[in-house]
Design an enzyme around this catalytic site. Structure first.
Site, PDB file in Angstrom:
ATOM      1  CG  ASP A  51      -1.581   2.333  -8.132  1.00 28.60           C
ATOM      2  OD1 ASP A  51      -2.638   2.044  -8.740  1.00 28.60           O
ATOM      3  OD2 ASP A  51      -1.564   2.899  -7.024  1.00 28.60           O
ATOM      4  CE1 TYR A  56      -2.209   7.614  -3.299  1.00 23.66           C
ATOM      5  CE2 TYR A  56      -0.924   6.617  -5.032  1.00 23.66           C
ATOM      6  CZ  TYR A  56      -1.891   6.521  -4.059  1.00 23.66           C
ATOM      7  OH  TYR A  56      -2.525   5.324  -3.852  1.00 23.66           O
ATOM      8  CE  LYS A  85      -4.954   4.220  -6.826  1.00 24.30           C
ATOM      9  NZ  LYS A  85      -3.574   4.586  -6.557  1.00 24.30           N
ATOM     10  CG  HIS A 118      -7.954   7.199  -4.311  1.00 31.22           C
ATOM     11  ND1 HIS A 118      -6.874   8.028  -4.418  1.00 31.22           N
ATOM     12  CD2 HIS A 118      -7.548   6.176  -3.515  1.00 31.22           C
ATOM     13  CE1 HIS A 118      -5.864   7.523  -3.716  1.00 31.22           C
ATOM     14  NE2 HIS A 118      -6.256   6.402  -3.152  1.00 31.22           N
TER      15      HIS A 118
HETATM   16  N1  NAP Z   1      -6.179   2.694  -3.517  1.00 30.00           N
HETATM   17  C1  NAP Z   1      -5.735   3.026  -2.327  1.00 30.00           C
HETATM   18  O1  NAP Z   1      -6.469   3.545  -1.460  1.00 30.00           O
HETATM   19  C2  NAP Z   1      -4.303   2.719  -1.963  1.00 30.00           C
HETATM   20  C3  NAP Z   1      -3.923   2.741  -0.605  1.00 30.00           C
HETATM   21  C4  NAP Z   1      -2.587   2.424  -0.307  1.00 30.00           C
HETATM   22  C5  NAP Z   1      -1.686   2.104  -1.317  1.00 30.00           C
HETATM   23  N2  NAP Z   1      -2.088   2.135  -2.621  1.00 30.00           N
HETATM   24  C6  NAP Z   1      -1.124   1.860  -3.717  1.00 30.00           C
HETATM   25  O2  NAP Z   1      -0.404   0.657  -3.448  1.00 30.00           O
HETATM   26  C7  NAP Z   1       0.997   0.950  -3.411  1.00 30.00           C
HETATM   27  C8  NAP Z   1       1.717  -0.002  -2.457  1.00 30.00           C
HETATM   28  O3  NAP Z   1       1.125  -0.024  -1.171  1.00 30.00           O
HETATM   29  P1  NAP Z   1       1.811   0.595   0.126  1.00 30.00           P
HETATM   30  O4  NAP Z   1       2.396   1.884  -0.248  1.00 30.00           O
HETATM   31  O5  NAP Z   1       0.789   0.541   1.201  1.00 30.00           O
HETATM   32  O6  NAP Z   1       3.014  -0.304   0.481  1.00 30.00           O
HETATM   33  P2  NAP Z   1       3.517  -1.847   0.453  1.00 30.00           P
HETATM   34  O7  NAP Z   1       3.858  -2.165  -0.950  1.00 30.00           O
HETATM   35  O8  NAP Z   1       2.663  -2.766   1.209  1.00 30.00           O
HETATM   36  O9  NAP Z   1       4.813  -1.724   1.384  1.00 30.00           O
HETATM   37  C9  NAP Z   1       5.767  -0.846   1.146  1.00 30.00           C
HETATM   38  C10 NAP Z   1       6.884  -0.957   2.170  1.00 30.00           C
HETATM   39  O10 NAP Z   1       7.559  -2.221   2.048  1.00 30.00           O
HETATM   40  C11 NAP Z   1       8.940  -1.969   1.865  1.00 30.00           C
HETATM   41  N3  NAP Z   1       9.429  -2.980   0.895  1.00 30.00           N
HETATM   42  C12 NAP Z   1       9.240  -3.043  -0.448  1.00 30.00           C
HETATM   43  N4  NAP Z   1       9.831  -4.131  -0.967  1.00 30.00           N
HETATM   44  C13 NAP Z   1      10.423  -4.785   0.071  1.00 30.00           C
HETATM   45  C14 NAP Z   1      11.199  -5.953   0.164  1.00 30.00           C
HETATM   46  N5  NAP Z   1      11.494  -6.695  -0.909  1.00 30.00           N
HETATM   47  N6  NAP Z   1      11.641  -6.330   1.400  1.00 30.00           N
HETATM   48  C15 NAP Z   1      11.359  -5.595   2.501  1.00 30.00           C
HETATM   49  N7  NAP Z   1      10.632  -4.458   2.473  1.00 30.00           N
HETATM   50  C16 NAP Z   1      10.163  -4.059   1.263  1.00 30.00           C
HETATM   51  C17 NAP Z   1       9.070  -0.552   1.326  1.00 30.00           C
HETATM   52  O11 NAP Z   1      10.218   0.067   1.839  1.00 30.00           O
HETATM   53  P3  NAP Z   1      11.255   0.964   0.974  1.00 30.00           P
HETATM   54  O12 NAP Z   1      10.482   1.935   0.160  1.00 30.00           O
HETATM   55  O13 NAP Z   1      12.085   1.599   2.033  1.00 30.00           O
HETATM   56  O14 NAP Z   1      12.023  -0.018   0.123  1.00 30.00           O
HETATM   57  C18 NAP Z   1       7.815   0.154   1.830  1.00 30.00           C
HETATM   58  O15 NAP Z   1       8.019   0.916   2.968  1.00 30.00           O
HETATM   59  C19 NAP Z   1       1.047   2.432  -3.028  1.00 30.00           C
HETATM   60  O16 NAP Z   1       2.301   3.029  -3.295  1.00 30.00           O
HETATM   61  C20 NAP Z   1      -0.084   2.971  -3.863  1.00 30.00           C
HETATM   62  O17 NAP Z   1       0.318   3.128  -5.226  1.00 30.00           O
HETATM   63  C21 NAP Z   1      -3.383   2.411  -2.949  1.00 30.00           C
END
Ligand code: NAP
Length: 302
Positions: A51, A56, A85, A118
């Protein structure tokens, strides 16, 4: 909602999406090379759904990582499901294809698997992705998102994207698209924030009723970026209920949080730039697959 043996779900346009995706958003403070490295790890360990987004600013790195894994024989382009997006400064219909073509150029792809709007908020077009006035307030643009959607449909017709969808849309905004006279393609999915503290139950029911998938982000509680998150709010992965369930089933809280969404028929994204966690998160696919194969091969109703 059905997963097949490859842990994919069929979307309303007939194309398939892998149910677990690797997120590539990283805050500005994080070196972009980390995103490139982590994307390679994600593909090496077995993730096939990536994704990304124009805003980004990591599409060059992500594209390089994917091409490296194609070059070393790990995957073919058609094995990868890449989501891009549309940036909010490109909502005017005449700008939609321009944004897509910039992403394709950075990624060195000739098509995207999925292209989504997005955010349903339009910003003033121009080189600045977050245009601000002299008081530091965002400068909005007035665009009819139904016209933006028609330009997305044209990108699909031109063969530049296989599927089109939306992100951060509420029910009213989805209805606006669905009720548009002359609608050619429905959104295949709506990507929204979704986790146990914001489970999106009503939006999920609405999307299911319209054969639109819900795709969840911040499933693990987000990266808790100071710019977006009040640091005094509870940390999802430290939640006592999640912890108790994890202990009961001998899983990590992250795996419980991911599995919770899959069991509700939701496509999940996660972000991790840590090899050990990327590998750990893969278990959500494997466990589901083994259980499915045990129970009702080749598919299971969820
Ligand atoms: N459409 C939108 O508006 C939108 C908004 C936000 C996000 N997104 C997409 O969704 C993706 C994911 O969402 P998000 O970035 O908000 O984060 P998330 O997946 O909710 O959380 C990420 C955090 O959790 C940690 N993590 C991952 N696996 C883990 C595990 N097994 N145990 C403990 N901690 C863990 C990671 O740390 P480390 O990296 O240090 O391992 C990271 O800091 C984004 O990268 C993006 O592609 C889209």
């Amino acid at each position: 909602m059905e997963f097949d043996n490859d842990h994919c779900i069929k979307m309303n346009d007939g194309n398939k999406i892998p149910a677990v995706g690797f997120g590539t958003y990283s805050p500005d403070a994080v070196q972009k090379s980390k995103c490139e490295e982590a994307t390679k790890v994600a593909i090496e360990v077995g993730f096939r759904h990536i994704d990304g987004a124009f805003v980004y600013g990591t599409e060059e790195e992500v594209g390089r990582a994917i091409h490296e894994k194609i070059a070393d024989g790990t995957v073919k382009r058609e094995d990868i499901f890449y989501t891009g997006k549309l940036g909010s400064t490109f909502h005017r219909p005449e700008l939609v294809r321009n944004c897509l073509e910039q992403s394709l150029k950075k990624l060195k792809f000739d098509y995207l698997d999925l292209f989504i709007i997005h955010i349903p908020v339009s910003l003033k077009p121009g080189p600045d992705l977050s245009p601000m006035d002299e008081n530091g307030k965002l400068i909005f643009d007035i665009v009819d998102l139904r016209q933006t959607w028609e330009a997305m449909e044209a990108c699909k017709d031109a063969g530049l994207v296989k599927s089109i969808g939306v992100s951060n849309f509420n029910r009213r905004q989805l209805e606006m698209i669905l009720n548009k006279p002359g609608l050619k393609y429905k959104p295949v999915l709506n990507q929204v924030e979704c986790h146990p503290y914001l489970n999106q139950g009503k939006l999920l029911a609405f999307c299911k009723s319209k054969d639109i998938l819900l795709e969840a982000y911040s499933v693990l509680g987000s990266q808790r970026d100071k710019m977006w998150i009040d640091q005094s709010t509870p940390v999802l992965l430290e939640d006592p209920v999640l912890g108790a369930i994890a202990r009961k089933y001998n899983q990590s809280p992250a795996l419980v949080a991911l599995r919770y969404q899959l069991q509700r028929g939701i496509v999940v994204l996660f972000k991790s730039f840590t090899r050990k966690r990327i590998e750990e998160n893969l278990q959500v696919k494997q466990e589901g697959r083994e259980k499915r194969m045990r129970d009702t091969p080749p598919c299971v109703q969820i």
